[in-house]
Design an enzyme around this catalytic site. Structure first.
Site, PDB file in Angstrom:
ATOM      1  CE  LYS A 153      -4.467   0.946   0.326  1.00  0.00           C
ATOM      2  NZ  LYS A 153      -5.613   0.083  -0.024  1.00  0.00           N
ATOM      3  CG  ASP A 171      -7.395   3.182  -0.575  1.00  0.00           C
ATOM      4  OD1 ASP A 171      -7.842   2.034  -0.492  1.00  0.00           O
ATOM      5  OD2 ASP A 171      -7.454   3.979   0.383  1.00  0.00           O
TER       6      ASP A 171
HETATM    7  P1  NDP Z   1     -13.035   7.735  -2.512  1.00  0.00           P
HETATM    8  O1  NDP Z   1     -11.953   8.724  -2.326  1.00  0.00           O
HETATM    9  O2  NDP Z   1     -13.614   7.517  -3.839  1.00  0.00           O
HETATM   10  O3  NDP Z   1     -14.228   8.031  -1.501  1.00  0.00           O
HETATM   11  C1  NDP Z   1     -14.008   8.091  -0.129  1.00  0.00           C
HETATM   12  C2  NDP Z   1     -15.300   8.489   0.549  1.00  0.00           C
HETATM   13  O4  NDP Z   1     -15.139   8.365   1.953  1.00  0.00           O
HETATM   14  C3  NDP Z   1     -15.683   9.929   0.280  1.00  0.00           C
HETATM   15  O5  NDP Z   1     -17.060  10.060   0.354  1.00  0.00           O
HETATM   16  C4  NDP Z   1     -14.994  10.644   1.439  1.00  0.00           C
HETATM   17  O6  NDP Z   1     -15.547  11.893   1.747  1.00  0.00           O
HETATM   18  C5  NDP Z   1     -15.201   9.663   2.556  1.00  0.00           C
HETATM   19  N1  NDP Z   1     -14.125   9.798   3.530  1.00  0.00           N
HETATM   20  C6  NDP Z   1     -12.807   9.685   3.298  1.00  0.00           C
HETATM   21  N2  NDP Z   1     -12.102   9.909   4.409  1.00  0.00           N
HETATM   22  C7  NDP Z   1     -13.002  10.165   5.363  1.00  0.00           C
HETATM   23  C8  NDP Z   1     -12.894  10.479   6.731  1.00  0.00           C
HETATM   24  N3  NDP Z   1     -11.701  10.556   7.340  1.00  0.00           N
HETATM   25  N4  NDP Z   1     -14.051  10.664   7.427  1.00  0.00           N
HETATM   26  C9  NDP Z   1     -15.253  10.574   6.816  1.00  0.00           C
HETATM   27  N5  NDP Z   1     -15.416  10.308   5.502  1.00  0.00           N
HETATM   28  C10 NDP Z   1     -14.298  10.104   4.794  1.00  0.00           C
HETATM   29  O7  NDP Z   1     -12.422   6.357  -1.936  1.00  0.00           O
HETATM   30  P2  NDP Z   1     -12.943   4.865  -2.154  1.00  0.00           P
HETATM   31  O8  NDP Z   1     -14.415   4.838  -2.320  1.00  0.00           O
HETATM   32  O9  NDP Z   1     -12.089   4.246  -3.181  1.00  0.00           O
HETATM   33  O10 NDP Z   1     -12.534   4.190  -0.764  1.00  0.00           O
HETATM   34  C11 NDP Z   1     -13.433   4.081   0.323  1.00  0.00           C
HETATM   35  C12 NDP Z   1     -12.972   2.970   1.250  1.00  0.00           C
HETATM   36  O11 NDP Z   1     -12.944   1.735   0.530  1.00  0.00           O
HETATM   37  C13 NDP Z   1     -11.571   3.127   1.845  1.00  0.00           C
HETATM   38  O12 NDP Z   1     -11.558   2.566   3.135  1.00  0.00           O
HETATM   39  C14 NDP Z   1     -10.715   2.277   0.917  1.00  0.00           C
HETATM   40  O13 NDP Z   1      -9.519   1.848   1.560  1.00  0.00           O
HETATM   41  C15 NDP Z   1     -11.650   1.117   0.659  1.00  0.00           C
HETATM   42  N6  NDP Z   1     -11.410   0.306  -0.529  1.00  0.00           N
HETATM   43  C16 NDP Z   1     -11.297   0.869  -1.765  1.00  0.00           C
HETATM   44  C17 NDP Z   1     -11.092   0.078  -2.877  1.00  0.00           C
HETATM   45  C18 NDP Z   1     -11.039   0.633  -4.257  1.00  0.00           C
HETATM   46  O14 NDP Z   1     -10.898  -0.150  -5.193  1.00  0.00           O
HETATM   47  N7  NDP Z   1     -11.134   1.937  -4.452  1.00  0.00           N
HETATM   48  C19 NDP Z   1     -10.925  -1.386  -2.745  1.00  0.00           C
HETATM   49  C20 NDP Z   1     -11.132  -1.883  -1.408  1.00  0.00           C
HETATM   50  C21 NDP Z   1     -11.342  -1.047  -0.355  1.00  0.00           C
HETATM   51  P3  NDP Z   1     -14.830  13.258   1.244  1.00  0.00           P
HETATM   52  O15 NDP Z   1     -15.168  13.370  -0.191  1.00  0.00           O
HETATM   53  O16 NDP Z   1     -15.423  14.311   2.098  1.00  0.00           O
HETATM   54  O17 NDP Z   1     -13.357  13.084   1.486  1.00  0.00           O
HETATM   55  O1  2IT Z   2      -7.912  -1.692  -0.496  1.00  0.00           O
HETATM   56  C1  2IT Z   2      -7.887  -2.180  -1.638  1.00  0.00           C
HETATM   57  O2  2IT Z   2      -8.042  -3.392  -1.832  1.00  0.00           O
HETATM   58  C2  2IT Z   2      -7.705  -1.277  -2.771  1.00  0.00           C
HETATM   59  N1  2IT Z   2      -7.641  -0.066  -2.574  1.00  0.00           N
HETATM   60  C3  2IT Z   2      -7.571  -1.818  -4.165  1.00  0.00           C
HETATM   61  C4  2IT Z   2      -6.187  -2.309  -4.416  1.00  0.00           C
HETATM   62  C5  2IT Z   2      -5.881  -2.723  -5.832  1.00  0.00           C
HETATM   63  O3  2IT Z   2      -4.705  -3.031  -6.075  1.00  0.00           O
HETATM   64  O4  2IT Z   2      -6.773  -2.761  -6.682  1.00  0.00           O
END
Ligand code: NDP
Ligand code: 2IT
Length: 444
Positions: A124, A164
Site C-alpha cells: 500500500k 484508494d
Molecule cells: P473515494 O476517495 O472515492 O471516496 C471516499 C469516501 O469516503 C468519500 O465520500 C470521502 O468523503 C469519505 N471519507 C474519506 N475519508 C473520510 C474520513 N476521514 N471521514 C469521513 N469520511 C471520509 O475512496 P474509495 O471509495 O475508493 O474508498 C473508500 C474505502 O474503501 C476506503 O476505506 C478504501 O480503503 C476502501 N477500498 C477501496 C477500494 C477501491 O478499489 N477503491 C478497494 C477496497 C477497499 P470526502 O469526499 O469528504 O473526502
Molecule cells: O484496499 C484495496 O483493496 C484497494 N484499494 C484496491 C487495491 C488494488 O490493487 O486494486
C-alpha cells in the site's frame, strides 16, 4: 506464538501507529490457535516476518501550486509481503495519511489478496496530499512529482499500485503517463487504468459490486436476499457509489450516503436518477453530499455518521474506524441483520464484538471488499495476455471469486453452534496460504 506478547513487542518497536496495531491484533487473536498447531511456523519466526513489512519507501514530493508557491508532501510505499505474488495494493491521497495507516492497509492487503486466490502479494502507498480543493492542474503536477520517486520501486512483476481514497481514474491516468515517460515502457504496472489504455471493464464497479455479491452469499445462509431491504451506506466515493448501484439492481433501498462533512437521509430511497446526480456531483463537479439534500429536499446531518438511521443492512464504505461501539449498538437496536464492509477496517474492535455477540452477519473488509483488488488482478492478467475480456466475463469471474471467498470464510470460521465468524474465517484462510508459501521459500 503468544499473540499478546507479539503485539506488545510490535507496539514497543513501532510506537505511535495505532491503526497498524489494531489490524495486527485482530489477525493475531484469530489465527493464534491455528498457528500454534504448526510448531514449524514458530521455529521460523513466521509471525514477526508476517507482521513487519519487507520494506518501506518514504520520500518528499515537491510541486508548485497554481499561485506559484512551492509545496511539499510526503510520499510512501509499503511493500509488505510478496510470498504469493508481486506486491499489490492501492495508493491513498488524503491529509490523514501517515506511515501507521499505510502499514495497517498493507498488512490487511496481504490476507485480502491471498483470499482472492490470484497470485498477488500485499502493499500500500500514498501521500498526505489532499486532493479536495485542488485544481486538476495541481493534481497533475503533484501526481507527476510523486511518480518521479515511486517509479523506481514498482513494475509489472515487482509491485503494482492502484487507487484508494483520493485516487481514482484521473489520478491513475496522470501517474501512468508519467511512469510510461520515465520507463519508456508500456506495461500493466498500474491497475484501474482507463479502458483505452489497458484498463479492465468492471474495475471501477468491482469493489462495490463485490461487497454486494458477498452480502448476498451471507444472506443466502439465512434463506433471504436483498429484496425490499433498507440499506445504510456511508461514503459517496467509488466504493459507495457502486455498492449503491448494486443494491438498487438487487431490489434493495438505499437511504443514506455521506462524506467527511456529514450524511444525507432520504427515506424515499436513492433511486437510479438520484444516484446519477450523486455520481455527477462527486465525480465531475467534486461537490459535497450536502448539495443532494438541497436538490431533493431531504435531511442532512452535519458532522455525524449515518448509523443511527433505521436499516436492515449497513454498508460502511468510507474509511477506517467510522463505525464505533455506540453506532453498533444503535444499529442492533434498530434491527440491523447484516454488516458488510466496503471500506478497510471501518468497524472498531468494540463494534465488531457487538455484532458478533448479537450473532448477526458481519463481514470484515478483507473479505467483503476483495472484489476491487481481484479485478485489479484480472486487469494484470489481461495486460499480460494483451487482450481484454468482456464486461460479462469479468463480472462472472468477480462473482465467482466473491462466492469462493465466502465459502473459505464458512470453512474456516464456522463455530460449534453454527455461527460463522467471518473475521476468523477470512484471517485463517488468508493466512494459511501465505504461511505455506513463506515456509516453502526458506528464511528470507
Ligand atoms: P473515494 O476517495 O472515492 O471516496 C471516499 C469516501 O469516503 C468519500 O465520500 C470521502 O468523503 C469519505 N471519507 C474519506 N475519508 C473520510 C474520513 N476521514 N471521514 C469521513 N469520511 C471520509 O475512496 P474509495 O471509495 O475508493 O474508498 C473508500 C474505502 O474503501 C476506503 O476505506 C478504501 O480503503 C476502501 N477500498 C477501496 C477500494 C477501491 O478499489 N477503491 C478497494 C477496497 C477497499 P470526502 O469526499 O469528504 O473526502
Ligand atoms: O484496499 C484495496 O483493496 C484497494 N484499494 C484496491 C487495491 C488494488 O490493487 O486494486
Amino acid at each position: 506464538m503468544n499473540a499478546a506478547k507479539v503485539l506488545d513487542d510490535l507496539k514497543r518497536r513501532f510506537p505511535n501507529e495505532p491503526e497498524y496495531h489494531q489490524a495486527v491484533e485482530e489477525v493475531l487473536s484469530t489465527i493464534e490457535e491455528e498457528y500454534n498447531k504448526h510448531p514449524e511456523f514458530d521455529k521460523a519466526n513466521l509471525i514477526d516476518r508476517l507482521c513487519i513489512p519487507d520494506r518501506v519507501y518514504q520520500f518528499r514530493v515537491t510541486w508548485v501550486d497554481d499561485k506559484g508557491n512551492v509545496q511539499t508532501n510526503m510520499g510512501y510505499r509499503v511493500q509488505h509481503n510478496n510470498a504469493i505474488g508481486p506486491y499489490k495494493g492501492g495508493l491513498r491521497f488524503h491529509s490523514s495519511v501517515n506511515l501507521g495507516i499505510l502499514k495497517f492497509l498493507a498488512f490487511e492487503q496481504v490476507f485480502k489478496n491471498s483470499l482472492t486466490t490470484l497470485p498477488m502479494g500485499g502493499g500500500k502507498g500514498g501521500s498526505d496530499f489532499h486532493p479536495r480543493g485542488k485544481s486538476a492542474a495541481e493534481v497533475m503536477r503533484f501526481t507527476q512529482s510523486f511518480m518521479l520517486e515511486l517509479w523506481r520501486h514498482i513494475g509489472p512483476d515487482i509491485d503494482v499500485p492502484a487507487g484508494d481514497i483520493g485516487v481514482g481514474g484521473r489520478e491513475i491516468g496522470f501517474m501512468y503517463g508519467m511512469y510510461k515517460k520515465l520507463t519508456r515502457e508500456f506495461t500493466g504496472t498500474l491497475t484501474g487504468k482507463g479502458l483505452e489504455y489497458g484498463g479492465s471493464l468492471i474495475r471501477p464497479e468491482a469493489t462495490g459490486y463485490g461487497t454486494l455479491y458477498f452480502l448476498m452469499e451471507m444472506l443466502k445462509t439465512k434463506g433471504t436476499d436483498l429484496k425490499g431491504k433498507v440499506c445504510a451506506i456511508s461514503g459517496s466515493g467509488n466504493v459507495a457509489q457502486y455498492a449503491a448501484e448494486k443494491v438498487l439492481e438487487l431490489g434493495g433501498k438505499v437511504v443514506t450516503l455521506s462524506d467527511s462533512d456529514g450524511y444525507i437521509y432520504d427515506p424515499d430511497g436513492i433511486d437510479r436518477e438520484k444516484l446519477d446526480y450523486i455520481m455527477e456531483l462527486k465525480n465531475l463537479y467534486r461537490g459535497r453530499i450536502r448539495e443532494y439534500a438541497e436538490q431533493y429536499a431531504c435531511k442532512y446531518v452535519e458532522g455525524a455518521k449515518p448509523w443511527g438511521e433505521k436499516c436492515d443492512v449497513a454498508l460502511p464504505c468510507a474509511t477506517q474506524n467510522e463505525l464505533n461501539g455506540d453506532h453498533a449498538k444503535q444499529l442492533l437496536e434498530n434491527g440491523c441483520i447484516a454488516v458488510a464492509e466496503g471500506a478497510n477496517m471501518p468497524s472498531t474492535p468494540e463494534a465488531i464484538k457487538a455484532f458478533q455477540e448479537a450473532k448477526i452477519l458481519y463481514a470484515p473488509g478483507k473479505a467483503a471488499n476483495a472484489g476491487g483488488v481481484a479485478v485489479s488482478g484480472l486487469e494484470m492478467t489481461q495486460n499480460s495476455y494483451r487482450l481484454s475480456w468482456s464486461r460479462e466475463e469479468v463480472d462472472a469471474k468477480l462473482k465467482s471469486i466473491m462466492q469462493n471467498i465466502h465459502q473459505a470464510c464458512v470453512q474456516y470460521g464456522t463455530e460449534e453452534d453454527g455461527y460463522v465468524n467471518y473475521v476468523k474465517g477470512a484471517n485463517v484462510a488468508g493466512f494459511m496460504k501465505v504461511a505455506k508459501a513463506m515456509m516453502a521459500q526458506g528464511i528470507v
